[in-house]
Motif scaffolding. Sequence first.
Motif: not given
Length: 147
Positions: A57-58, A50-53, A81-83, A73-78
């Motif tokens: 999803f986010l 679920d947490l992976l999803y 990815v880190r989380l 978008r790049d900062r949110v994506n990064a």
Amino acid sequence: MEYFNVCKEIWNRWVPQRGYAQVLQGELLRQIERLRYEAQHNENRSWNDDLLYYCDFLRSTLREADCLTPEERDRVNAALVRLRSCGEVAFRYYKGDISDQELAEDYNGELAYQNNDLYDLVCDAIALFYRANPNPIPYERRRDGRR
């Protein structure tokens, strides 16, 4: 967090006390706060699909949001990815697939990202998404999700 009051409004309007939100804007905020809670209060000991999803999803939802600049978008994506990476490492570590030495040498001992900055960054992006989409967008929960 720059948009704390906007996030508070989303939370109060659309995040239920239990279960998933039926409105996308609320569900996005609920998911990032679930990720924050799992990392900060549980050190990702209960990391699961679920947490992976939620991370995926986010990422996909906010990556497609026209209200964010390419840099945002790049900062949110990064951040997501880190989380996600921390959660996957924690899952493998607690399962016994990564030793203490490997954790220290290969992953700097990090099982959970516990600072607020990355979570707040995603929350701010959700607030911008909400401002661009103030009307409720129906959200239908994935069928195999537990959280």
